[in-house]
Design a protein around this motif. Sequence first.
Motif, PDB file in Angstrom:
ATOM      1  N   TYR A 128      46.639 125.562  -2.956  1.00  0.00           N
ATOM      2  CA  TYR A 128      45.214 125.710  -2.671  1.00  0.00           C
ATOM      3  C   TYR A 128      45.022 126.779  -1.601  1.00  0.00           C
ATOM      4  N   ASP A 129      44.383 127.851  -1.958  1.00  0.00           N
ATOM      5  CA  ASP A 129      44.012 128.908  -1.009  1.00  0.00           C
ATOM      6  C   ASP A 129      45.182 129.330  -0.106  1.00  0.00           C
ATOM      7  N   GLY A 130      46.347 129.563  -0.716  1.00  0.00           N
ATOM      8  CA  GLY A 130      47.509 130.025   0.036  1.00  0.00           C
ATOM      9  C   GLY A 130      48.336 128.933   0.680  1.00  0.00           C
ATOM     10  N   CYS A 131      47.970 127.693   0.471  1.00  0.00           N
ATOM     11  CA  CYS A 131      48.710 126.561   1.036  1.00  0.00           C
ATOM     12  C   CYS A 131      49.393 125.799  -0.103  1.00  0.00           C
ATOM     13  N   GLU A 132      50.691 125.568   0.038  1.00  0.00           N
ATOM     14  CA  GLU A 132      51.455 124.813  -0.958  1.00  0.00           C
ATOM     15  C   GLU A 132      51.794 123.432  -0.404  1.00  0.00           C
ATOM     16  N   VAL A 133      51.499 122.423  -1.193  1.00  0.00           N
ATOM     17  CA  VAL A 133      51.780 121.034  -0.827  1.00  0.00           C
ATOM     18  C   VAL A 133      52.715 120.441  -1.876  1.00  0.00           C
ATOM     19  N   VAL A 134      53.803 119.836  -1.420  1.00  0.00           N
ATOM     20  CA  VAL A 134      54.750 119.173  -2.315  1.00  0.00           C
ATOM     21  C   VAL A 134      54.677 117.676  -2.026  1.00  0.00           C
ATOM     22  N   THR A 135      54.456 116.897  -3.080  1.00  0.00           N
ATOM     23  CA  THR A 135      54.370 115.445  -2.957  1.00  0.00           C
ATOM     24  C   THR A 135      55.332 114.796  -3.940  1.00  0.00           C
ATOM     25  N   ARG A 136      55.740 113.569  -3.632  1.00  0.00           N
ATOM     26  CA  ARG A 136      56.661 112.845  -4.502  1.00  0.00           C
ATOM     27  C   ARG A 136      56.277 111.373  -4.576  1.00  0.00           C
ATOM     28  N   MET A 137      56.643 110.779  -5.695  1.00  0.00           N
ATOM     29  CA  MET A 137      56.551 109.330  -5.837  1.00  0.00           C
ATOM     30  C   MET A 137      57.918 108.836  -6.276  1.00  0.00           C
ATOM     31  N   ALA A 138      58.430 107.851  -5.560  1.00  0.00           N
ATOM     32  CA  ALA A 138      59.705 107.229  -5.912  1.00  0.00           C
ATOM     33  C   ALA A 138      59.687 105.797  -5.390  1.00  0.00           C
ATOM     34  N   MET A 139      60.563 104.995  -5.925  1.00  0.00           N
ATOM     35  CA  MET A 139      60.637 103.610  -5.484  1.00  0.00           C
ATOM     36  C   MET A 139      61.240 103.535  -4.081  1.00  0.00           C
ATOM     37  N   GLU A 140      60.618 102.730  -3.248  1.00  0.00           N
ATOM     38  CA  GLU A 140      61.139 102.466  -1.914  1.00  0.00           C
ATOM     39  C   GLU A 140      60.856 101.009  -1.580  1.00  0.00           C
ATOM     40  N   ASP A 141      61.908 100.255  -1.350  1.00  0.00           N
ATOM     41  CA  ASP A 141      61.791  98.827  -1.059  1.00  0.00           C
ATOM     42  C   ASP A 141      60.979  98.089  -2.116  1.00  0.00           C
ATOM     43  N   GLY A 142      61.216  98.443  -3.388  1.00  0.00           N
ATOM     44  CA  GLY A 142      60.554  97.750  -4.488  1.00  0.00           C
ATOM     45  C   GLY A 142      59.123  98.173  -4.756  1.00  0.00           C
ATOM     46  N   TYR A 143      58.677  99.251  -4.133  1.00  0.00           N
ATOM     47  CA  TYR A 143      57.298  99.705  -4.279  1.00  0.00           C
ATOM     48  C   TYR A 143      57.279 101.190  -4.625  1.00  0.00           C
ATOM     49  N   PRO A 144      56.419 101.613  -5.573  1.00  0.00           N
ATOM     50  CA  PRO A 144      56.334 103.044  -5.895  1.00  0.00           C
ATOM     51  C   PRO A 144      55.544 103.778  -4.808  1.00  0.00           C
ATOM     52  N   LEU A 145      56.267 104.380  -3.887  1.00  0.00           N
ATOM     53  CA  LEU A 145      55.648 105.023  -2.733  1.00  0.00           C
ATOM     54  C   LEU A 145      55.356 106.492  -3.025  1.00  0.00           C
ATOM     55  N   MET A 146      54.125 106.901  -2.782  1.00  0.00           N
ATOM     56  CA  MET A 146      53.719 108.297  -2.928  1.00  0.00           C
ATOM     57  C   MET A 146      53.674 108.891  -1.532  1.00  0.00           C
ATOM     58  N   ARG A 147      54.329 110.037  -1.373  1.00  0.00           N
ATOM     59  CA  ARG A 147      54.397 110.610  -0.031  1.00  0.00           C
ATOM     60  C   ARG A 147      54.275 112.117  -0.055  1.00  0.00           C
ATOM     61  N   LEU A 148      53.848 112.638   1.062  1.00  0.00           N
ATOM     62  CA  LEU A 148      53.752 114.069   1.295  1.00  0.00           C
ATOM     63  C   LEU A 148      55.108 114.542   1.773  1.00  0.00           C
ATOM     64  N   GLU A 149      55.719 115.482   1.058  1.00  0.00           N
ATOM     65  CA  GLU A 149      57.042 116.003   1.413  1.00  0.00           C
ATOM     66  C   GLU A 149      56.942 117.229   2.306  1.00  0.00           C
ATOM     67  N   SER A 150      56.028 118.155   1.957  1.00  0.00           N
ATOM     68  CA  SER A 150      55.929 119.360   2.759  1.00  0.00           C
ATOM     69  C   SER A 150      54.565 120.032   2.570  1.00  0.00           C
ATOM     70  N   VAL A 151      54.188 120.791   3.603  1.00  0.00           N
ATOM     71  CA  VAL A 151      52.982 121.600   3.572  1.00  0.00           C
ATOM     72  C   VAL A 151      53.394 122.986   4.083  1.00  0.00           C
ATOM     73  N   ARG A 152      53.186 124.000   3.253  1.00  0.00           N
ATOM     74  CA  ARG A 152      53.554 125.375   3.633  1.00  0.00           C
ATOM     75  C   ARG A 152      52.344 126.274   3.492  1.00  0.00           C
ATOM     76  N   GLY A 153      52.210 127.175   4.415  1.00  0.00           N
ATOM     77  CA  GLY A 153      51.108 128.124   4.339  1.00  0.00           C
ATOM     78  C   GLY A 153      49.986 127.766   5.283  1.00  0.00           C
ATOM     79  N   ARG A 154      48.827 128.253   4.985  1.00  0.00           N
ATOM     80  CA  ARG A 154      47.667 128.105   5.867  1.00  0.00           C
ATOM     81  C   ARG A 154      47.357 126.695   6.246  1.00  0.00           C
TER      82      ARG A 154
END
Length: 128
Positions: free
Chosen positions: A102-128
Motif C-alpha cells: 500500500y503506497d510504498g509500504c509492504e506488510v507481510v502477515t501469516r496465519m499458523a497454529m499456535e497452542d491449538g489456535y489459528p493465530l494471525m500475526r503481523l510478521e513485518s512492515v517495510r517502507g513508509r
Amino acid sequence: MTERDSPADPAGSEPTTAETACFEAGIKFGSLYHQFAGTPLSLESAGSLERAMEEAIENQPHCREVTVEVRRDELEAALDGSTADYTEVTGRFLEVEIVVEYDGCEVVTRMAMEDGYPLMRLESVRGR
C-alpha cells in the motif's frame, strides 16, 4: 513533523501509511478465513482449494501475494478415524501468508497454529 502531525490533521487522527497497510492485511485475513471456513475439504481437493483461496484473496485491492498451504498431515489425521472422506476447512488445516503493498509500504502477515489456535500475526512492515 511526523506523518501523523500533518497541518491538515493537528489531532493526529489520520492513519499512517503503515497503519493503513496493516488494516488492509487484516481485511484480507478476515475475508479469507470467514469466506472459506466450513468449505468441504479432502486430500483430493486440497490443492485446488489452496489455489482458489489464493486467487480469491489476490483479487482484493493492495494484495500482492497470497500463499495458502493445507496442512495435509493434520488433514490426514482428522480423516483417519472418520467414516467420511472429507471434513470442513478450519484454521487448524491452514498455513497462510498474505503480502499487502500500500503506497510504498509492504506488510507481510501469516496465519499458523499456535497452542491449538489459528493465530494471525503481523510478521513485518517495510517502507513508509
